[in-house]
Design a protein around this motif. Sequence first.
Motif, PDB file in Angstrom:
ATOM      1  N   LYS A 262      29.976  61.109  56.736  1.00  0.00           N
ATOM      2  CA  LYS A 262      31.056  60.733  57.658  1.00  0.00           C
ATOM      3  C   LYS A 262      30.506  59.927  58.829  1.00  0.00           C
ATOM      4  O   LYS A 262      31.125  58.992  59.317  1.00  0.00           O
ATOM      5  CB  LYS A 262      31.737  61.995  58.204  1.00  0.00           C
ATOM      6  N   GLU A 263      29.322  60.338  59.307  1.00  0.00           N
ATOM      7  CA  GLU A 263      28.743  59.687  60.483  1.00  0.00           C
ATOM      8  C   GLU A 263      28.009  58.390  60.139  1.00  0.00           C
ATOM      9  O   GLU A 263      27.431  57.744  61.008  1.00  0.00           O
ATOM     10  CB  GLU A 263      27.772  60.653  61.181  1.00  0.00           C
ATOM     11  N   GLY A 264      28.014  58.054  58.857  1.00  0.00           N
ATOM     12  CA  GLY A 264      27.350  56.826  58.437  1.00  0.00           C
ATOM     13  C   GLY A 264      25.840  56.924  58.456  1.00  0.00           C
ATOM     14  O   GLY A 264      25.133  55.930  58.510  1.00  0.00           O
ATOM     15  N   LYS A 265      25.323  58.158  58.420  1.00  0.00           N
ATOM     16  CA  LYS A 265      23.871  58.335  58.434  1.00  0.00           C
ATOM     17  C   LYS A 265      23.351  58.509  57.004  1.00  0.00           C
ATOM     18  O   LYS A 265      24.088  58.915  56.112  1.00  0.00           O
ATOM     19  CB  LYS A 265      23.505  59.569  59.243  1.00  0.00           C
ATOM     20  N   VAL A 266      22.094  58.238  56.840  1.00  0.00           N
ATOM     21  CA  VAL A 266      21.465  58.469  55.542  1.00  0.00           C
ATOM     22  C   VAL A 266      20.496  59.635  55.717  1.00  0.00           C
ATOM     23  O   VAL A 266      19.462  59.510  56.360  1.00  0.00           O
ATOM     24  CB  VAL A 266      20.700  57.221  55.066  1.00  0.00           C
ATOM     25  N   THR A 267      20.905  60.785  55.173  1.00  0.00           N
ATOM     26  CA  THR A 267      20.062  61.971  55.333  1.00  0.00           C
ATOM     27  C   THR A 267      18.900  61.904  54.345  1.00  0.00           C
ATOM     28  O   THR A 267      19.115  61.704  53.149  1.00  0.00           O
ATOM     29  CB  THR A 267      20.871  63.241  55.030  1.00  0.00           C
ATOM     30  N   THR A 268      17.687  62.068  54.841  1.00  0.00           N
ATOM     31  CA  THR A 268      16.541  62.102  53.925  1.00  0.00           C
ATOM     32  C   THR A 268      15.733  63.374  54.160  1.00  0.00           C
ATOM     33  O   THR A 268      15.905  64.058  55.167  1.00  0.00           O
ATOM     34  CB  THR A 268      15.611  60.893  54.125  1.00  0.00           C
ATOM     35  N   GLY A 269      14.863  63.662  53.201  1.00  0.00           N
ATOM     36  CA  GLY A 269      14.029  64.856  53.275  1.00  0.00           C
ATOM     37  C   GLY A 269      14.421  65.822  52.167  1.00  0.00           C
ATOM     38  O   GLY A 269      15.208  65.481  51.280  1.00  0.00           O
ATOM     39  N   LEU A 270      13.883  67.028  52.228  1.00  0.00           N
ATOM     40  CA  LEU A 270      14.227  68.027  51.212  1.00  0.00           C
ATOM     41  C   LEU A 270      15.586  68.608  51.581  1.00  0.00           C
ATOM     42  O   LEU A 270      15.736  69.256  52.611  1.00  0.00           O
ATOM     43  CB  LEU A 270      13.175  69.131  51.157  1.00  0.00           C
TER      44      LEU A 270
ATOM     45  N   THR B  88      26.447  53.651  42.967  1.00  0.00           N
ATOM     46  CA  THR B  88      25.974  54.342  44.174  1.00  0.00           C
ATOM     47  C   THR B  88      26.106  53.451  45.409  1.00  0.00           C
ATOM     48  O   THR B  88      25.677  53.820  46.489  1.00  0.00           O
ATOM     49  CB  THR B  88      24.499  54.768  44.044  1.00  0.00           C
ATOM     50  N   ASN B  89      26.700  52.286  45.240  1.00  0.00           N
ATOM     51  CA  ASN B  89      26.818  51.387  46.384  1.00  0.00           C
ATOM     52  C   ASN B  89      27.934  51.882  47.299  1.00  0.00           C
ATOM     53  O   ASN B  89      29.035  52.199  46.855  1.00  0.00           O
ATOM     54  CB  ASN B  89      27.123  49.973  45.891  1.00  0.00           C
ATOM     55  N   ASP B  90      27.662  51.942  48.596  1.00  0.00           N
ATOM     56  CA  ASP B  90      28.648  52.487  49.538  1.00  0.00           C
ATOM     57  C   ASP B  90      29.877  51.596  49.610  1.00  0.00           C
ATOM     58  O   ASP B  90      29.794  50.375  49.444  1.00  0.00           O
ATOM     59  CB  ASP B  90      28.011  52.627  50.923  1.00  0.00           C
ATOM     60  N   LEU B  91      30.997  52.232  49.916  1.00  0.00           N
ATOM     61  CA  LEU B  91      32.288  51.536  49.939  1.00  0.00           C
ATOM     62  C   LEU B  91      32.261  50.341  50.901  1.00  0.00           C
ATOM     63  O   LEU B  91      32.784  49.287  50.598  1.00  0.00           O
ATOM     64  CB  LEU B  91      33.371  52.544  50.344  1.00  0.00           C
ATOM     65  N   GLU B  92      31.618  50.536  52.050  1.00  0.00           N
ATOM     66  CA  GLU B  92      31.676  49.476  53.068  1.00  0.00           C
ATOM     67  C   GLU B  92      30.611  48.387  52.876  1.00  0.00           C
ATOM     68  O   GLU B  92      30.561  47.415  53.620  1.00  0.00           O
ATOM     69  CB  GLU B  92      31.552  50.083  54.481  1.00  0.00           C
TER      70      GLU B  92
END
Lengths: 668, 351
Positions: free
Chosen positions: B299-307, B153-157
Motif C-alpha cells: 500500500k505504501e509503495g515500498k519494496v520489502t526485502t529480507g527474510l 509480476t509487473n506492478d500496476l503503476e
Amino acid sequence: MDTRYLFKRHNTWWVKVAVPKDARDALGFDLRQSLKTHDLAKAQEKRWEIVELFRDQIKNAQNELSLPLANKDSVQTFMPVTDTSNPQYYHKVVDCQYACPAHTPVPEYIRQISQGNYTDAYMINWESNVFPGILGRTCDRPCEPACRRTRTHEKAVAICRLKRVTYDYKGNIEDRIPKLPEKTNGKRIALIGGGPASLTVARDLIVMGYECVLFEKDPFAGGLMRTNIPSFRLPEEVLNEEVDRIINMGLETRFNSEITSMKELLKEDFDAIFVGTGAPRGRDLNIEGREEAKKNIHIGIDWLTSIAFEHTKSIGKKVVVLGGGNTAMDCCRSSLRLGAEDVKVAVRSPFSQMKASEWEIEDAMNEHIPIFENHVPKRFITNENKLAGIEFEKVEAVFDENGKRSLVPTGEDPVIFECDDICIAIGQDNAFEWIEKDIGIEFGEWDMPIVDKVTFQSTNPKIFFGGDAAWGPENIIWAAAHGHQAAISIHKFCSGEDLFDRPMPGTNLVTQKMGIHEWSYDNDISQAKRNLVPHADQSISLKNLKVEVELGFDEQLAFEEAQRCLNCDVQTVFAEDLCIECDACVDICPTDCINFVNNAPEEDLRNSLRIPALNLDQPLLVSEDLPTKRAMIKDEDVCLHCGLCAERCPTGAWDMQTFLYEEAKVYS
Amino acid sequence: MTYIVKPKNHHPNLERNELGLTRRDYEGAISTLCAGCGHDSISAAIIDACFQLSIPSYQVAKLSGIGCSSKAPAYFLNQSHGFNSVHGRMPSIATGANVANHELLYLGVSGDGDSASIGIGQFIHAARRQPNMIYIVENNGTYGLTKGQFSATNDLESKSKYGEDNLFPAIDLCGMAIQLGASFVARGFSGDKDQLVPLLKAAINHKGFCLLDIISPCVTFNNHNTSTKSYDHIREHNESVSRPDFVPLGKEITAEYSEGENIDVALHDGSILSLEKLSDDYNPLDKKSALENLIKSEKEGKVTTGLLYIDPNAKDLKETINMTDKPLNKLEDGDLCPGNKYISSLNDKLR
C-alpha cells in the motif's frame, strides 16, 4: 615502497589529504602540498608531519565554518578522489614504462610487433632510448621486474628481447631520421666522451639546429658499449649502425683527441659543455704479490677494452676472475673464448647478493663456469716473479639489526686456486683529474662533481654532466635518459630560460572501443609461458669471440611473446556520472580489482576491499561518491586490462582508453 | 555478449575455502545475458554462497525452465548437475529429482514469466508439497527475451519502456508462497549482495521449500524512469526488514546486538540465522504478521526485502510422504524386492 597519501607531479612528490565532503563543499578544495623532493625515501619521511598538519587544518576549518559534524573530535581523512588528469597517475599504471629511466612506451611498441610493424616499433624505441638494437641485447631491463605479469605469479614479458626484435626485423628507416638543418642556430656544444650519454645529447640537440662537436679519446665512438661489452653479446655491426646513425645526422667528431684540461676547452668558443666520460677507471686490488705478479693481473674493463681493439688475443690456460658484477661475467666468458680451459669466478659476497644481472650469471653458468661465493682474496701467490695462484679466506655474510652486512671469516682453511692469469673486476670509479679545481665546478663526496639531479647542471652553469660521469656507474638506459634531460637543460641554458621549468610530457588518451564488444587492442589474455631465446651452438660460440650467443626470437616466437603483454597502457577509465551501480564489473573482474565501498582513510580503505590492497606501491583509483554514498575503488595492482569490466558495463561508465605517455624531449 | 573467455588468471591472494577451492572454481561459462543484467549479480551471489559454505559442486543440481533467468545456471557452478526443462515445468522436475535423490542440493532458477505465468500451477504445488529445494525467482517484471512485454509480476503503476500502461495487477509470489505453506520465504535485490548472500546461505541450510524472490532489474527493457523494477526505484523504495547474518554450525556469533534487536533462528542442522530487526513490528516466525507486513508495504509503495517468513520446524516432502532415509536411486534389488518367500505367501493369501 609505501606511497600512502603521496602522489607525483612534475617529477616531485606531493602529499594530498581529502577533506570530508561537507568541508570540501565549503572550502572548495582538498588539501595538498609539494614536498619539493623527487626522492621517494625523503618524501616518505616528511609526509606524516604534513598529514597531521592537514588534519588540524580540516578540524579548524570545520569549527570555523561551524559545519555539522557527526563527531566533533574525530577528524577523518578520506582517500582523495584520484586526479587522472595528472599524467603521472596513468603513467604509474604502465609499470614497465614507469620503471624505465627513459620511459619508453613499452606496450605501444609491443603491439606494433604483434602486428608485424617492426619499423614503427623500432622508431618508437629510437625516439625514446636511441639505441634499440644495442639495448635489446644489453639493457639491464628495469622494466621486466616491474612487469605486471610478475605479480600474478608468472614470469615477466621478455621486453628486452622484443626490443631486439624491432632492430632485427625493421625495414629501411633512413628517411625517418632527421638531419642537422642547413641553417644551424649558430650555437656550438662540446660533448666530451663518445658514449651513450653524449650521443643522446647530440641526437636531441642536432634536431634543434645546434652544432655539436664530439671529443673521444679512442678512434671510434660508442664508449663502454664498444670497449666493455664483448662482441659475443653485442655484435660490432649493430653497434656501428646505431652509433653511426647519430654521427651521420651531422655530428662533428674529433676522435683520438682526449681532453686533458677543462680549462683549455673553456677557452674555445663553446656555448655549453657536456661531460659524458663515464666511469673509466677499474678498481685495483692491492694485496700481497700484486706488484710481483703484475704481468698476469689485469684490470677487468681495461682488459676488455684491449680485446675490443684487438690488442689482446690470448690468455693463459687457467684464469681466475675476481668480482661478481656484469664486468666479471664478461671477463670470464671472454677468457673462455681466448683459449682458457679452466675459468673460475670468485666473489666476496654470497651468491644471492652478486651484482650481476640474473641472466648474465645464468649465461656464464651455462658455459660451465663455476662461481665460488664467500671467497675474499688474501694474496697473489707467485713463483719466480710469475703469478702461480691466489689465496682466499672463506667468509660468511652476517647482518646486523640495521640490515648492514659484514663478511666474517669462518675460520676454515684458506682456499688456493692455481692460475696463470687473473682479472680484477671489482668495480669502477670516475676519473676527473683533467678538470681543474678553479674553474667553478665544485666537487663533493667521493671527489664527484656536484650535479643537480633535475637539470644535470654543475656549479659552473655552462657545464653539464650525464651518464656514469654524473653519479657513478649505471646502465646504458640511464645514460640515454640523462642525455635527454641534459639536452633540454642545455637548450634552456642557451636560450636564457629557467632550467627548472621542465617541459610537460606529451600525453594522449584515446578510447579503444570499436563496437559493442570489440576493441582495437587484443584483450584476450595469453596463457603462454615466457618464451626462451634460442642460443648458438656452444661448440661454435665458445671458440669465437665474435659469434653472438643469443640468436634472438624468430617472428613466430616474437609474436607469441608480444601477445603475452597485458597492454597495461590501455587504461580502465571510469565515469561516475554514468554508473548505475549494477555490480556487473565487480562480478566479471577476473582479479577482483573493482569494489564499491564507502570511502575511508587510505589504510582502512585498502583493508576493506574484496581482496585487501596490500601492495602499497600500487595506487587505488578512487571515484567521487556515487548515489548510494559508496565510491568505486579499483586496486590497480593486478588488473589484467582485459576490458571485461567495460564489456559488461551497460552504460559505458567503464571505457578502455590507450594512454600514450611520451617523456618530454628538447624538440617536443 | 562477450566473446573472450574470462581469463583464468586470478588475484594471488584469492581466498580458499575448506575444500581448498577459490571462488573462481565455482564459476560457469561467461554470461551471454545483456551487460548489467541483475541475473549476473545473482549468479555471483550464488557462487559466493556456495564458496563460503564449501559446498562441493557435484552435490548440487541446477534446474531451470525457459527465459533469461533460466539460462543463468550455465553461468555458475559449471561442475554441478543441471536440467533445463520445458517452460514452467522446473518445479515438477525438481520434485521428481527430490524424490529420487534427496541428498543433492536443488537450486531451481526461474523467472517471473516461467513461474508467475506459464508455470504458476507448478509453482503453487511445489510450494504446497515442500520439496527440499531453493526456488529462486529472478524477477524483473518483463519478458526480456521477447523484447519487453509486461510480465505478471509487473506492478500496476509501472509503465513499459515504450510508455504503455500496465492494465493488470501484479502477482506477489512471496505472499502466495507464505499462504501455500512454504517454510522459507525471502525477497532480495540483485544489487544488494550483503543481504542476498546470507539469505542464500540460510536457504541452503534450511530444510524444506525456500522461495527467494529476487528483484533483478532488466537493464535493457525495464530500467527506465517509469519502471518500478529499475535499479533507482528499488534503491529508493527498498525497505529491508532485517539484516541477516548466517552463522554456520560450530562458528561463534560475533555480531553484537542489544536485547530485543535481533532474532536468532536455529535451523535444523544447528546453524543459526541471526536477524537484526530493522522494523519494530517485524516477526518472521509469525505467518500473520508476515502477510500483514507485505500488504502494508505494498500500500505504501515500498519494496520489502529480507527474510519475510520462516518456519524452521516445518515438515518437508520427504517426511510428509514418509520416505526412506536412503535415497531411492541408491536402493539395491535387495531393498526393493521382498523375496520369493514373501511374495509366495502374499499370493497364497489372495487365492
